[in-house]
Structures are given as structure tokens and as C-alpha cells.
Scaffold this motif. Structure first.
Motif, PDB file in Angstrom:
ATOM      1  N   HIS A  76       3.526  48.540  36.545  1.00 60.98           N
ATOM      2  CA  HIS A  76       2.747  47.814  35.546  1.00 60.98           C
ATOM      3  C   HIS A  76       3.664  47.164  34.505  1.00 60.98           C
ATOM      4  O   HIS A  76       4.775  47.624  34.261  1.00 60.98           O
ATOM      5  CB  HIS A  76       1.770  48.758  34.860  1.00 60.98           C
ATOM      6  N   SER A 108      -7.833  53.577  26.560  1.00 63.73           N
ATOM      7  CA  SER A 108      -8.121  52.435  27.421  1.00 63.73           C
ATOM      8  C   SER A 108      -8.908  51.409  26.626  1.00 63.73           C
ATOM      9  O   SER A 108      -9.836  51.760  25.902  1.00 63.73           O
ATOM     10  CB  SER A 108      -8.939  52.872  28.638  1.00 63.73           C
ATOM     11  N   ASN A 113      -6.738  47.743  30.080  1.00 66.48           N
ATOM     12  CA  ASN A 113      -5.347  48.036  29.781  1.00 66.48           C
ATOM     13  C   ASN A 113      -5.243  49.363  29.036  1.00 66.48           C
ATOM     14  O   ASN A 113      -6.206  49.824  28.420  1.00 66.48           O
ATOM     15  CB  ASN A 113      -4.728  46.928  28.931  1.00 66.48           C
ATOM     16  N   VAL A 138       1.270  48.312  25.193  1.00 62.17           N
ATOM     17  CA  VAL A 138       0.119  48.002  26.022  1.00 62.17           C
ATOM     18  C   VAL A 138       0.605  47.973  27.459  1.00 62.17           C
ATOM     19  O   VAL A 138       1.527  47.225  27.797  1.00 62.17           O
ATOM     20  CB  VAL A 138      -0.504  46.642  25.650  1.00 62.17           C
ATOM     21  N   ALA A 140      -0.264  46.806  30.903  1.00 62.31           N
ATOM     22  CA  ALA A 140      -1.183  45.824  31.470  1.00 62.31           C
ATOM     23  C   ALA A 140      -1.149  45.853  32.985  1.00 62.31           C
ATOM     24  O   ALA A 140      -0.164  46.265  33.601  1.00 62.31           O
ATOM     25  CB  ALA A 140      -0.817  44.432  30.966  1.00 62.31           C
ATOM     26  N   THR A 141      -2.228  45.396  33.595  1.00 61.37           N
ATOM     27  CA  THR A 141      -2.250  45.245  35.046  1.00 61.37           C
ATOM     28  C   THR A 141      -1.347  44.092  35.418  1.00 61.37           C
ATOM     29  O   THR A 141      -1.051  43.219  34.606  1.00 61.37           O
ATOM     30  CB  THR A 141      -3.676  44.976  35.532  1.00 61.37           C
ATOM     31  N   ALA A 152      -1.838  37.919  26.489  1.00 66.27           N
ATOM     32  CA  ALA A 152      -1.006  39.132  26.447  1.00 66.27           C
ATOM     33  C   ALA A 152       0.227  38.910  25.589  1.00 66.27           C
ATOM     34  O   ALA A 152       0.662  39.800  24.854  1.00 66.27           O
ATOM     35  CB  ALA A 152      -0.606  39.536  27.863  1.00 66.27           C
TER      36      ALA A 152
END
Length: 298
Positions: A76, A108, A113, A138, A140-141, A152
């Protein structure tokens, strides 16, 4: 509710295997950061200042902390929202350092995220805590290959929020080196620097502030990048021996599409003040990364 799943969970603690900052590492760091402070790699210079040996750069330790968290979160992406570092004691080159972490909170968000607050510390060989840090991240995907992470990046840069202060002492040796490199005749070298020198005391350029390095890892072909523009408005010249503090604020993030590339800009403002708190200068700086994209301009 605290997150109970994911790469970081509330209450999680761990230590990384000991690492050693070698002299050659700090020489490479000095070149990359344009920071040639001699006591980081010269034993005599370090001992003359009362250290046992060359001292590890503070930003090197901060970058190591980030690298450990990025590695733990793989595959990730990790965006660093806040990085507060407290350098308590010097660490000497070529000695083992232990990096330890504790997840203070993990939540979450509505986009799926993971947002986490993590405490980090560095310990020397006798167990003394030499550096403490508070990091808000953070997780993130993975990004889609056809999208640039505008939102982002804005989150990671904390748009409109001032970062700092970062403090720099302007040494005569720095002035001498800069003027020689810029081609100024030796008999004209002095202790007054041109406005362009403000670029050499930029926290981002010196890697003291690094919030968007994850952009280099997104799965798009990079075809260029670097400084897009630099503008300086200053109240007075700066001189050797001064101590300046810098506050950095990101003000804009945007994309421009060309014929065969997509240009991703991040714009920031630096405000420079002297020891009296008086404003010396304001600079506006733009960085760009160019990603390949066939037919980007429609």
C-alpha cells in the motif's frame, strides 16, 4: 472506532533490526541535500565541536523512520500528513541505532483508507532515546494507473498549513562555495548572497520536509521533472553568520496535459525570518513530475 485490521492497529509496537549510518551514507546525503556541514562526515571537525565523532544528520534519521513505515505498509501507499521530530541527543556515525514504533491510534476513514498516528523513537547503543517523532499517516489503496492522485497529494501536503519552523545557520563556507560554483570571481566573493541563495535554504530541497515522495512510486512512467519555477521577493540581502527560520506552506496542486505527457505540479511558499522574527524574504516554488501519457492533450 479504532481500526482492528490493517497494516497498523492501535496499540501495535515493534522494533526494527539495528541499522548503522556509515560515513559514506552521510557523504551521499550531503551531496543530495546540498548540506556540507563538516561535522557530519569529518572526525576532526566533529571532535572540535565536542562530539565523539561525526554526527548523523537529523533528516537522515527522519527519512529512515519513513522508510521503515513505508516498508511495513507494502504494497500500500503511505502518505505522511504530519511529521514532528524532536532531536534530543546526537548520534555518532558507524554505531548501531534502533528504531522503535508504537501505533497510538488507527482509524478507517470513509474512503476505506487507514489513518494512523504513530510514535517513533531512535535509541543509541546504550539505550538512550536520541530522537522522538510523532507521525500521522494515511495508508491508501493502490492507485489506478490512469489517475494522478490529486486529492491524496493535497491531503499529504496539508494544503494551506504551515510546516516548520526549520532553522538554518548561514555559514561563511556555504557562501564561499555557492559563489565559487556560480562563477563569481574569487576577488569579488563576499558575505552577501544574491536572492538565488534562498533556494539553497529551502526545507524541501534540503529534504528536511518530504511529504510527497510517494509520487515517485505510483505505477506510471516518469519522463522528467524537477524545479518548474522559483520566485523570490526579499526585504534585504542575507549575510554570513545569520540564523534564519523558514515556514513552508503548500498552496496549490494541479495537473496540466501536454501532447505526450501529464505534468503534475506542487506549489509551495517559504517565509524566511531572522532571529528578531522580522521577515527577510518570501519565495514561491513549483516542483513538477512529468508522466508519460499518449495523447494526453485532447
Amino acid at each position: 472506532m479504532a481500526a482492528s485490521v490493517g497494516v497498523f492497529a492501535t496499540g501495535m509496537t515493534w522494533e526494527e533490526s539495528p541499522v548503522i549510518a556509515r560515513t559514506v551514507d552521510l557523504v551521499h546525503w550531503a551531496v543530495g541535500a546540498n548540506d556540507y556541514t563538516d561535522f557530519h562526515f569529518d572526525s576532526e571537525a566533529a571532535q572540535s565541536r565536542g562530539f565523539d565523532g561525526p554526527v548523523v544528520n537529523g533528516p537522515w534519521k527522519a527519512r529512515a523512520m519513513k522508510a521503515f513505515l513505508e516498508a511495513r505498509a507494502e504494497p500500500h501507499d503511505v502518505l505522511f500528513d504530519v511529521i514532528d521530530i524532536d532531536y534530543r541527543l546526537p548520534d555518532v556515525v558507524n554505531r548501531e541505532l534502533v528504531f522503535a514504533f508504537e501505533v497510538l491510534d488507527a482509524q478507517s476513514d470513509s474512503q476505506g483508507n487507514l489513518r494512523a498516528e504513530i510514535a517513533g523513537e531512535v535509541r543509541n547503543p546504550v539505550g538512550e532515546v536520541t530522537t522522538k517523532a510523532n507521525l500521522k499517516v494515511v495508508v491508501a489503496t493502490s492507485l489506478e494507473t490512469d489517475e494522478l492522485p490529486l486529492d491524496a497529494t493535497k491531503d499529504a501536503l496539508s494544503m494551506g498549513k504551515a510546516h516548520g519552523p526549520f532553522t538554518y545557520t548561514l555559514h561563511h563556507s556555504d557562501f564561499l562555495r555557492y559563489q565559487q560554483i556560480s562563477g563569481r570571481p574569487a576577488d569579488e566573493v563576499d558575505d552577501v548572497m544574491p536572492a538565488a541563495f534562498f533556494g539553497a535554504i529551502d526545507p524541501v530541497e534540503r529534504r528536511d520536509l518530504d511529504l510527497d515522495s510517494f509520487l515517485l512510486e505510483i505505477p506510471l512512467t516518469k519522463v522528467g521533472g524537477g524545479n518548474a519555477f522559483n520566485e523570490v521577493s526579499y526585504e534585504r540581502p542575507i549575510r554570513a553568520g545569520e540564523v534564519l527560520t523558514v515556514m513552508t506552506t503548500y498552496t496549490d496542486v494541479f495537473e496540466k496535459k501536454g501532447r505526450s505527457s501529464r505534468l503534475f505540479f506542487r506549489v509551495r511558499e517559504n517565509v524566511y525570518r531572522d532571529e528578531k522574527g522580522e521577515k527577510v524574504a518570501v519565495s514561491t516554488n513549483g516542483h513538477v513530475i512529468a508522466y508519460a501519457s499518449e495523447g494526453a492533450q485532447k
